[in-house]
Design an enzyme around this catalytic site. Structure first.
Site, PDB file in Angstrom:
ATOM      1  N   HIS A   1       4.064   1.328   2.218  1.00 51.55           N
ATOM      2  CA  HIS A   1       5.224   0.652   1.614  1.00 51.55           C
ATOM      3  C   HIS A   1       5.823   1.516   0.501  1.00 51.55           C
ATOM      4  O   HIS A   1       7.048   1.626   0.371  1.00 51.55           O
ATOM      5  CB  HIS A   1       4.809  -0.697   1.024  1.00 51.55           C
ATOM      6  CG  HIS A   1       4.221  -1.667   2.001  1.00 51.55           C
ATOM      7  ND1 HIS A   1       2.903  -2.050   1.965  1.00 51.55           N
ATOM      8  CD2 HIS A   1       4.772  -2.343   3.048  1.00 51.55           C
ATOM      9  CE1 HIS A   1       2.667  -2.931   2.941  1.00 51.55           C
ATOM     10  NE2 HIS A   1       3.780  -3.108   3.623  1.00 51.55           N
TER      11      HIS A   1
ATOM     12  N   VAL B   1       2.424   6.714   7.121  1.00 46.75           N
ATOM     13  CA  VAL B   1       1.456   7.185   6.128  1.00 46.75           C
ATOM     14  C   VAL B   1       0.060   6.829   6.636  1.00 46.75           C
ATOM     15  O   VAL B   1      -0.187   5.692   7.058  1.00 46.75           O
ATOM     16  CB  VAL B   1       1.711   6.541   4.750  1.00 46.75           C
ATOM     17  CG1 VAL B   1       0.649   6.981   3.741  1.00 46.75           C
ATOM     18  CG2 VAL B   1       3.108   6.910   4.254  1.00 46.75           C
TER      19      VAL B   1
ATOM     20  N   ARG C   1      -3.492  -5.088   7.325  1.00 52.13           N
ATOM     21  CA  ARG C   1      -4.549  -5.713   8.119  1.00 52.13           C
ATOM     22  C   ARG C   1      -5.836  -4.875   8.145  1.00 52.13           C
ATOM     23  O   ARG C   1      -6.872  -5.381   8.599  1.00 52.13           O
ATOM     24  CB  ARG C   1      -4.067  -5.977   9.550  1.00 52.13           C
ATOM     25  CG  ARG C   1      -3.018  -7.081   9.628  1.00 52.13           C
ATOM     26  CD  ARG C   1      -2.776  -7.552  11.059  1.00 52.13           C
ATOM     27  NE  ARG C   1      -1.993  -8.786  11.095  1.00 52.13           N
ATOM     28  CZ  ARG C   1      -0.664  -8.839  11.252  1.00 52.13           C
ATOM     29  NH1 ARG C   1       0.033  -7.733  11.402  1.00 52.13           N
ATOM     30  NH2 ARG C   1      -0.044  -9.999  11.256  1.00 52.13           N
TER      31      ARG C   1
ATOM     32  N   HIS D   1       0.847  -1.190   0.000  1.00 49.43           N
ATOM     33  CA  HIS D   1       0.000   0.000   0.000  1.00 49.43           C
ATOM     34  C   HIS D   1       0.885   1.243   0.000  1.00 49.43           C
ATOM     35  O   HIS D   1       2.121   1.138  -0.093  1.00 49.43           O
ATOM     36  CB  HIS D   1      -0.958  -0.031   1.192  1.00 49.43           C
ATOM     37  CG  HIS D   1      -0.295  -0.267   2.524  1.00 49.43           C
ATOM     38  ND1 HIS D   1       0.636   0.608   3.057  1.00 49.43           N
ATOM     39  CD2 HIS D   1      -0.402  -1.285   3.410  1.00 49.43           C
ATOM     40  CE1 HIS D   1       1.046   0.152   4.223  1.00 49.43           C
ATOM     41  NE2 HIS D   1       0.444  -1.006   4.464  1.00 49.43           N
TER      42      HIS D   1
ATOM     43  N   GLN E   1       9.441  -2.674  16.324  1.00 49.55           N
ATOM     44  CA  GLN E   1      10.206  -3.411  15.311  1.00 49.55           C
ATOM     45  C   GLN E   1      11.392  -2.571  14.827  1.00 49.55           C
ATOM     46  O   GLN E   1      12.525  -3.068  14.719  1.00 49.55           O
ATOM     47  CB  GLN E   1       9.278  -3.749  14.139  1.00 49.55           C
ATOM     48  CG  GLN E   1       9.985  -4.235  12.895  1.00 49.55           C
ATOM     49  CD  GLN E   1       8.992  -4.639  11.827  1.00 49.55           C
ATOM     50  OE1 GLN E   1       8.405  -5.696  11.893  1.00 49.55           O
ATOM     51  NE2 GLN E   1       8.783  -3.791  10.831  1.00 49.55           N
TER      52      GLN E   1
ATOM     53  N   GLN F   1       7.259 -15.253  12.577  1.00 49.04           N
ATOM     54  CA  GLN F   1       6.829 -14.108  13.380  1.00 49.04           C
ATOM     55  C   GLN F   1       5.337 -14.152  13.701  1.00 49.04           C
ATOM     56  O   GLN F   1       4.820 -13.234  14.342  1.00 49.04           O
ATOM     57  CB  GLN F   1       7.226 -12.791  12.719  1.00 49.04           C
ATOM     58  CG  GLN F   1       6.440 -12.418  11.478  1.00 49.04           C
ATOM     59  CD  GLN F   1       7.024 -11.198  10.797  1.00 49.04           C
ATOM     60  OE1 GLN F   1       8.127 -11.244  10.256  1.00 49.04           O
ATOM     61  NE2 GLN F   1       6.310 -10.088  10.828  1.00 49.04           N
TER      62      GLN F   1
ATOM     63  N   LYS G   1       5.509   3.168  11.901  1.00 52.68           N
ATOM     64  CA  LYS G   1       4.276   2.550  12.375  1.00 52.68           C
ATOM     65  C   LYS G   1       4.588   1.379  13.292  1.00 52.68           C
ATOM     66  O   LYS G   1       3.928   1.163  14.292  1.00 52.68           O
ATOM     67  CB  LYS G   1       3.412   2.069  11.208  1.00 52.68           C
ATOM     68  CG  LYS G   1       1.957   1.971  11.621  1.00 52.68           C
ATOM     69  CD  LYS G   1       1.134   1.073  10.764  1.00 52.68           C
ATOM     70  CE  LYS G   1       1.487  -0.326  10.949  1.00 52.68           C
ATOM     71  NZ  LYS G   1       0.484  -1.314  11.113  1.00 52.68           N
TER      72      LYS G   1
HETATM   73  P1  AMP Z   1       4.693  -5.067   6.556  1.00 48.89           P
HETATM   74  O1  AMP Z   1       4.511  -5.451   5.133  1.00 48.89           O
HETATM   75  O2  AMP Z   1       3.430  -4.757   7.264  1.00 48.89           O
HETATM   76  O3  AMP Z   1       5.592  -6.030   7.294  1.00 48.89           O
HETATM   77  O4  AMP Z   1       5.484  -3.685   6.550  1.00 48.89           O
HETATM   78  C1  AMP Z   1       6.670  -3.525   5.827  1.00 48.89           C
HETATM   79  C2  AMP Z   1       7.271  -2.186   6.154  1.00 48.89           C
HETATM   80  O5  AMP Z   1       6.368  -1.142   5.803  1.00 48.89           O
HETATM   81  C3  AMP Z   1       7.581  -2.019   7.643  1.00 48.89           C
HETATM   82  O6  AMP Z   1       8.804  -1.325   7.789  1.00 48.89           O
HETATM   83  C4  AMP Z   1       6.420  -1.187   8.107  1.00 48.89           C
HETATM   84  O7  AMP Z   1       6.727  -0.398   9.247  1.00 48.89           O
HETATM   85  C5  AMP Z   1       6.179  -0.312   6.906  1.00 48.89           C
HETATM   86  N1  AMP Z   1       4.830   0.248   6.943  1.00 48.89           N
HETATM   87  C6  AMP Z   1       3.667  -0.445   7.045  1.00 48.89           C
HETATM   88  N2  AMP Z   1       2.615   0.397   7.107  1.00 48.89           N
HETATM   89  C7  AMP Z   1       3.131   1.651   7.064  1.00 48.89           C
HETATM   90  C8  AMP Z   1       2.570   2.959   7.113  1.00 48.89           C
HETATM   91  N3  AMP Z   1       1.267   3.166   7.215  1.00 48.89           N
HETATM   92  N4  AMP Z   1       3.422   4.018   7.028  1.00 48.89           N
HETATM   93  C9  AMP Z   1       4.755   3.831   6.936  1.00 48.89           C
HETATM   94  N5  AMP Z   1       5.341   2.627   6.879  1.00 48.89           N
HETATM   95  C10 AMP Z   1       4.548   1.554   6.955  1.00 48.89           C
END
Ligand code: AMP
Length: 285
Positions: free
Chosen positions: A42, A181, A192, A39, A158, A66, A154
């Site tokens: 990312h 974002v 999610r 999204h 982590q 995880q 976010k």
């Molecule tokens: P995920 O695919 O959820 O594991 O996230 C991959 C990366 O994207 C991680 O570093 C998250 O922190 C980042 N991320 C996910 N959602 C957001 C968001 N709304 N704003 C900024 N970074 C994000």
């Protein structure tokens, strides 16, 4: 002129070979690890990485280690076609999309733990989660060998764990934190969010509203963490009758330990369940 499609690398060996070639050619690699269902959050990481590096690699891997028992590993959204399209638009050079079998030997016995930081906040209700995260990120760094890796604020816990991991293991990867974002109503973008019913989606804005309220009170001089936490919990319970609070906390951003009084370098962080969907958010104070 149409951009070239990203190359898709399916095994650690293929990804390593690509990286080795890039490094031999003197090119820097920027890296964005993801679990897919990409999204605009990312995309913002990719845009930043694109600007700061010669080459851009993105991993798409729903990491089984995880997820806890009873969590959403099986039903986590997987959308490779749309993800590849977004990567092409972000001018990604390489997509790394391994299988769990290729990432974890059946008798794998090496895991990475970041003591203290992994057991607080989300770690309390998700035992083993950050061990899985730290392990997969260390493996991905070894395979991709990036100069810089980009992580969203976010997932603040982590991010901190990975900063410490990269430092402690001398991985030589610069960790670049990126801003959250949000949707126009303030909800932090998350893969999610797709799970939310329309009614839950409306209530989900309460996370951001509670955090914004705390930030405003701190700007007006409030320092008492317990008072702020109590007010945030109250706002969530009022705005979202279906919400089940996992935690509301105010912590030092380096140590992730609770603070009694807000000072520079603190954040408010929370996790709230709406139905079966667990949402997290945070804000610097
Ligand atoms: P995920 O695919 O959820 O594991 O996230 C991959 C990366 O994207 C991680 O570093 C998250 O922190 C980042 N991320 C996910 N959602 C957001 C968001 N709304 N704003 C900024 N970074 C994000």
């Amino acid at each position: 002129e149409p951009m070239p499609e990203p190359i898709v690398l399916a095994t650690p060996a293929e990804m390593s070979a690509w990286s080795r070639q890039a490094l031999q050619a003197g090119k820097s690699i920027g890296f964005v690890p993801t679990m897919g269902a990409l999204h605009a959050g990312h995309k913002s990481l990719m845009d930043r990485a694109r600007k700061e590096n010669d080459l851009l690699a993105v991993s798409i891997f729903v990491n089984p280690t995880q997820f806890g028992p009873g969590e959403d590993f099986e039903r986590y959204p997987r959308s490779f076609e749309a993800d590849a399209q977004l990567c092409a638009e972000a001018d990604v050079d390489a997509i790394f999309q391994p299988t769990p079998q290729d990432m974890y030997a059946a008798d794998a016995r090496t895991f990475v733990e970041v003591g203290g930081l992994q057991d607080v906040l989300c770690g309390l209700s998700r035992p083993g989660h950050f061990r899985g995260v730290a392990t997969v990120v260390a493996k991905l760094f070894a395979i991709v060998r990036p100069a810089r890796a980009y992580f969203g604020r976010k997932d603040a816990q982590q991010l901190r764990i990975i900063e410490v991991l990269s430092r402690d293991l001398h991985l030589g990867v610069t960790i670049v934190p990126c801003e959250i974002v949000r949707e126009p109503d303030g909800l932090a973008l998350s893969s999610r969010n797709k799970y939310l019913s329309p009614a839950q989606r409306k209530q989900a804005v309460c996370l951001n509203q509670a955090l914004a309220h705390a930030q405003k009170r701190v700007a007006a001089g409030e320092k008492d963490a317990m008072a702020l936490i109590g007010k945030m919990a109250e706002l969530i319970e009022q705005a979202a009758p279906d919400a089940e609070i996992d935690y509301v906390a105010i912590v030092d951003m380096q140590t992730l330990q609770d603070v009694a009084a807000v000072s520079g370098g603190c954040m408010a962080a929370l996790a709230v369940k709406l139905g079966n969907t667990r949402l997290i958010d945070n804000m610097r104070l």
